[in-house]
Enzyme design. Structure first.
Site, short mmCIF file in Angstrom:
data_model
loop_
_atom_site.label_atom_id
_atom_site.label_comp_id
_atom_site.label_asym_id
_atom_site.label_seq_id
_atom_site.Cartn_x
_atom_site.Cartn_y
_atom_site.Cartn_z
N ASP A 34 28.46 41.44 6.46
CA ASP A 34 29.49 41.71 7.15
C ASP A 34 29.40 41.01 8.59
O ASP A 34 28.67 39.99 8.86
CB ASP A 34 29.72 43.12 7.20
CG ASP A 34 31.22 43.73 7.70
OD1 ASP A 34 31.98 43.97 6.68
OD2 ASP A 34 31.56 43.52 8.62
N HIS A 109 32.88 46.21 12.88
CA HIS A 109 33.19 46.28 11.54
C HIS A 109 32.30 46.50 10.59
O HIS A 109 32.16 47.71 9.69
CB HIS A 109 33.87 45.09 11.04
CG HIS A 109 34.67 45.08 9.84
ND1 HIS A 109 34.18 44.64 8.66
CD2 HIS A 109 35.99 45.19 9.50
CE1 HIS A 109 34.80 44.72 7.54
NE2 HIS A 109 35.92 44.89 8.13
N SER A 444 38.80 47.42 3.71
CA SER A 444 37.51 47.20 4.07
C SER A 444 36.63 48.70 4.16
O SER A 444 35.41 48.62 4.10
CB SER A 444 37.21 46.67 5.68
OG SER A 444 37.29 45.40 5.65
#
Lengths: 666, 85
Positions: A34, A109, A444
Site C-alpha cells: 500500500d 491509506h 479498501s
C-alpha cells in the site's frame, strides 16, 4: 473500527470467542502492499505483544524519516519499492515530493488499512466527536509488515502504484514469511482481456497462494454497475463493501419547524437559522440560474452569498459533494444541502463546512418549502452518531459487482465486509486527518476487515490452505445482517443483495471458525481452472514449475472446486462435481437441502455425505437443468449440507441462455 | 531509437533456490537481447527471485517482442498502474 467488530460479533466482551481463542492473532503476520505506514500511530504500539514469530525473515528498511526504532514487535517489517514508479515517471523529483522516500505513509491509506486489519486497541477514539469508541484491528495482536509500492504524484495530485513495484513487494513478502497478504488496490477498469495471469496482482498472488499465503484483495469501487468487480483470480479472496449499522444523522430544521435528518460528518460550528436558497429563475429576471450541484458555479455572483444552498444532482461521483461545496464557498455561501440518489456514498465535506446529503424525496420537500415562503430559512445542526437498529446494512453503492467479467463461471466477489465510514488510524499529513485518525470508505477498508478475520482463523487452523479459509468464510456467511434483517444492495434502485453483490454474504467470523467441512483447492485445482480457461500446456508448466498436460477434452470450468456454483449460460443439462473435506467431528453425516433458483432444477447425488476416520473427503455431483423457454437473467438459490450443527451453504447462480453467445436489448 | 518503457517479463515458478543465481539468470536473458551486461544492468528495474521468477526492465517494443517469443518466457506485459481502492 470502533463499531466493526462489535457489529460482526467479534467483541472482547464475549467470554468464548475467536479473538480470545487465538490470542488475538498473536503469531500471525499480515503484509500490506500500500502507501506505507505512520509508525508512531498508537495502532502499532507493541505493548503486550510477545516476541516476533520465528518464521519471520523480513527486515525494517531505513529511509527518509524512517529509522530502525520505527519498527517494533508489532510493526515488524517495513520495505519500500519505487524503481518501477521512477522508471515510469522520470520527471519525479523525490526531494520536492511531499511523499517520503521510505516506508513512511504520506497519504494515510496504508496506515488506515493496516489499523483495520491488525491495529492494537486504542481507547476512546472519535472523529471530531463522531463514531467514538475503542479503535482496534480484527486481529489486534497480529504482526504488521509494510510493503510500500504506492506513491503520491504531486503534479497530478494522484497516487500511483506501479505493477512492477507491486510484484517486487509480493516477491519480498513471500520471502519474508507473511501469512496473509492484504491488497487494497484496484487496476483501472477495463480489466485485462480474458486472462487472469496477465493481471499482475493475480500473477504474484498465484505463487503466494501456492506457498500457503492467503491473499485478500479489494473488489473495486466501480459499482453498482454489473461486471465491474476487480481482482477476480479464483485463488484470491475478493471483498465487497457493506455498511455498518451506524450512520451520522444531521438535523435540518426548516423555518416551518419541519425537521429532516440528512447524512454528514458535520461537527459545527452551528450556523443557527440562515437564509435558504434554491437557485432557479425568478419570473422577473432574465439571468440564468441553476440548482444542479455540479453547475452551481454558473449562477450569477452573489446568488449564494450568506445563504445555505439546496441543490440536486444525478452524478454518483464521490467528489460531487466537495466540488459543489467549493462553488458555494467561493460565492460566500454558508452551507450546502445536496439531494442525490439514495446510497451513493459521497465523500462528505471535511473542513467543518456544513454539507448535508439527503435523497430526492426529502430534497423535494425542502424545495416546496422554499417556494412556499418569501424568506425561507434553515438551521443545520451538528451530526450525531446513530448505532444499531433502525440503521440497516446495505451493500455499498460503490462496491464493484459481479458477474466476473474475466470468467463469469467463477463467482466474484467472494465475501462482503464493512467498508463504509470506517474510523481508523491515518497519517497526520493527510488533509482529512483529525488527531491522526480518519473516517474512510471503500473496498479498501473492507478488504482488511477480511484480512483481520482470516488472520484469526489462521491462528486457529495454521495448516489450512488459503482456499480453506475462503471456503469457511463463504459457506458460513450471513445472508442477512447480524440481527436477521435483509441486506439490501444499494444501487439506482435498492434490491435485496445477491451473490454478485456480496458473494456468500456478510462475513461471520465466529461461524467460519468451525465451518463443518470445506471446499478445498490446491495447485491441481488451479491448473484445472487454467486448462478450462484455455492456457496452453507450456505456460501452465512454467507457471507451476513442472510439466503439466491439460486433459483432452479440456476440463469444465464448472468443476473448479469453488464454494459456489455459477452457470452463466445454461441451455442443456449441466453436471458438475464438488469435493468436500471434513474439518468437523470425525464421524459426521450431512444431508443435502436444495433451494433451487427460480425455474431451475437441481439434483444432487448422493443426498447424504458420510465422513469417518477413513473418509476425510467425499465428492458429490450436481445436475442442473432449466425449465425456462427464454433467455433469462440470473436467478439465485442455495445448496446447503446440514448435520444439524453446521449448515454449509453455497450460493447457486444460474442464467438460462437458450440462444447462446447472443445479446439483445431485452 | 524507439522509446523504452518498463515491461514485466514473467518466467513462472523459480527453477533454482538460490536467489542470486535466479537474478544472474535474469541478467543473462536480458543481456542476450540488449547485447551487453552493462545495458542489461542499466535496463533492469526489478528481479523477482523468491516467490517466482521474472524481472522488470526498460525495453523497447521490439525488444519486448523478442523476449516474448523466447521459450523460457511465459509472457511479457507492459507495466501499468494500480489505484488505491
Amino acid at each position: 473500527t470502533t463499531r466493526t467488530w462489535d457489529y460482526l460479533g467479534l467483541s472482547v466482551a464475549n467470554p468464548k470467542n475467536l479473538l480470545n481463542d487465538t490470542n488475538m492473532g498473536g503469531q500471525v503476520i499480515i503484509g500490506f502492499i500500500d502507501s506505507g505506514v505512520w509508525p508512531e500511530s498508537e495502532s502499532f504500539n507493541d505493548n503486550g505483544v510477545g516476541p516476533i514469530p520465528s518464521h519471520w525473515k523480513g527486515k525494517c528498511v531505513l529511509g527518509e524519516k524512517f529509522i530502525a526504532t520505527n519498527c517494533n514487535r508489532k510493526l515488524i517489517g517495513a520495505k519500500y519499492f519505487i524503481n518501477g514508479f521512477l522508471a515510469e515517471n522520470e520527471g519525479f523529483n523525490s526531494t520536492e515530493s511531499p511523499d517520503y522516500i521510505s516506508a513512511r505513509d504520506f497519504l494515510g491509506h496504508g496506515t488506515h488499512v493496516a489499523s483495520i486489519a491488525g491495529g492494537l486497541f486504542v481507547p476512546n477514539v472519535s472523529y471530531k466527536g463522531l463514531a467514538s469508541g475503542n479503535l482496534r484491528g480484527g486481529a489486534p495482536r497480529a504482526r504488521i509488515a509494510i510493503y510500500k509500492a504506492c506513491w503520491y504524484l504531486e503534479r497530478l495530485g494522484t497516487v500511483a502504484c506501479s505493477s512492477s513495484d507491486i510484484l517486487k513487494a509480493m516477491d519480498e513478502a513471500i520471502h519474508d514469511g507473511v501469512d496473509v497478504l492484504s491488497l487494497s488496490l484496484g487496476a483501472q477498469v477495463p480489466l485485462f482481456p480474458k486472462t487472469d495471469l496477465r493481471d499482475r496482482i493475480a500473477t504474484g498472488a498465484f505463487h503466494a497462494v501456492a506457498k500457503g499465503i492467503i491473499v485478500v484483495c479489494a473488489g473495486g469501487n466501480s459499482g453498482p454497475a454489473a461486471q465491474t468487480v476487480l481482482n477476480t483470480a479464483p485463488w484470491v479472496i475478493t471483498v465487497a463493501a457493506t455498511t455498518l449499522d451506524r450512520s451520522f444523522p444531521t438535523p435540518i430544521t426548516l423555518g416551518n419547524n419541519n425537521m429532516i435528518l440528512g447524512q454528514a460528518l458535520f461537527t459545527g460550528p452551528q450556523l443557527g437559522f440562515t437564509s435558504l436558497v434554491y437557485p432557479e429563475n425568478p419570473v422577473s429576471s432574465n439571468e440564468t440560474f441553476t440548482g444542479v450541484c455540479e453547475r452551481l458555479n454558473l449562477n450569477p455572483n452573489g446568488t449564494m452569498a450568506g445563504k445555505v444552498v439546496l441543490c440536486f444532482t444525478t452524478t454518483t461521483l464521490f467528489t460531487a459533494v466537495s466540488r459543489a461545496a467549493s462553488y458555494v464557498k467561493a460565492d460566500g455561501g454558508l452551507g450546502l444541502i445536496i439531494a442525490r440518489n439514495p446510497g451513493y456514498n459521497l465523500t462528505p465535506c471535511r473542513d467543518d463546512f456544513p454539507c448535508v446529503a439527503i435523497d430526492y424525496e426529502l430534497g423535494t420537500d425542502i424545495l416546496l418549502y422554499i417556494r412556499s415562503t418569501r424568506s425561507p430559512v434553515v438551521n443545520i445542526q451538528p451530526s450525531r452518531t446513530l448505532v444499531g437498529q433502525p440503521v440497516g446494512t446495505k451493500v455499498a453503492t460503490f462496491s464493484s459487482r459481479g458477474p466476473n467479467s474475466n470468467s463469469p463461471a467463477i463467482l466474484k466477489p467472494d465475501i462482503g465486509a464493512p467498508g463504509v465510514s470506517i474510523l481508523g488510524s491515518t497519517s497526520p499529513d493527510s488533509k482529512s486527518s483529525s488527531k491522526g485518525f480518519d473516517i474512510l470508505a471503500g473496498t479498501s477498508m473492507a478488504a482488511p476487515v477480511i484480512s483481520g478475520v482470516v488472520a484469526l482463523l489462521k491462528a486457529l487452523h495454521p495448516n489450512w490452505s488459503p482456499a480453506a479459509f475462503r471456503s469457511a468464510i463463504v459457506t458460513t456467511a450471513w445472508r442477512t445482517d447480524p440481527f436477521g434483517e435483509q441486506i439490501f444492495a444499494e444501487g439506482s434502485s435498492r434490491k435485496v443483495a445477491d451473490p454478485f453483490d456480496y458473494g456468500g454474504g456478510l462475513v461471520n467470523a465466529e461461524k467460519a471458525a468451525d465451518p463443518g467441512f470445506i471446499y478445498d483447492m490446491g495447485t491441481k485445482d488451479y491448473i484445472l481452472y487454467l486448462c478450462s480457461a484455455g492456457y496452453n500446456d507450456s505456460s501452465i508448466s512454467q507457471l507451476v514449475g513442472k510439466v503439466t498436460v491439460c486433459s483432452n477434452p479440456k476440463p469444465s470450468v464448472f468443476d473448479v472446486n469453488l464454494p459456489s456454483i455459477t452457470i452463466p449460460n445454461l441451455k442443456d443439462e449441466v453436471t458438475l462435481t464438488r469435493t468436500v473435506t471434513n474439518v468437523g467431528p470425525v464421524d459426521s453425516v450431512y444431508k443435502v437441502v436444495v433451494e433451487p433458483p427460480f425455474g431451475v432444477r437441481v439434483v444432487v447425488t448422493p443426498e447424504t455425505l458420510r465422513f469417518n476416520s477413513k473418509t476425510k473427503s467425499v465428492s458429490f455431483k450436481v445436475r442442473v437443468s432449466t425449465t425456462h423457454k427464454i433467455n433469462t437473467g440470473f436467478f439465485f438459490g442455495s445448496l446447503i449440507w446440514t448435520d444439524s450443527l453446521h449448515n454449509v451453504t453455497i450460493p447457486v447462480s444460474v442464467r438460462t441462455q437458450i440462444l447462446q453467445n447472443y445479446y439483445d436489448e431485452n | 531509437d524507439a522509446k523504452s518503457k518498463v515491461h514485466i517479463v514473467y518466467l513462472g515458478e523459480k527453477q533454482h533456490d538460490d536467489p542470486d543465481f535466479v537474478t544472474e539468470s535474469h541478467h543473462q536473458i536480458l543481456s542476450s537481447v540488449l547485447g551487453s551486461k552493462e545495458d542489461a544492468h542499466d535496463s533492469m528495474v526489478h528481479s523477482y527471485r523468491h516467490g517466482f521468477s521474472g524481472f522488470a526492465a526498460k525495453l523497447t517494443e521490439s525488444q519486448a517482442k523478442i523476449l516474448a517469443d523466447s521459450r523460457e518466457v511465459v509472457h511479457v506485459i507492459p507495466d501499468s498502474f494500480y489505484e488505491l481502492a
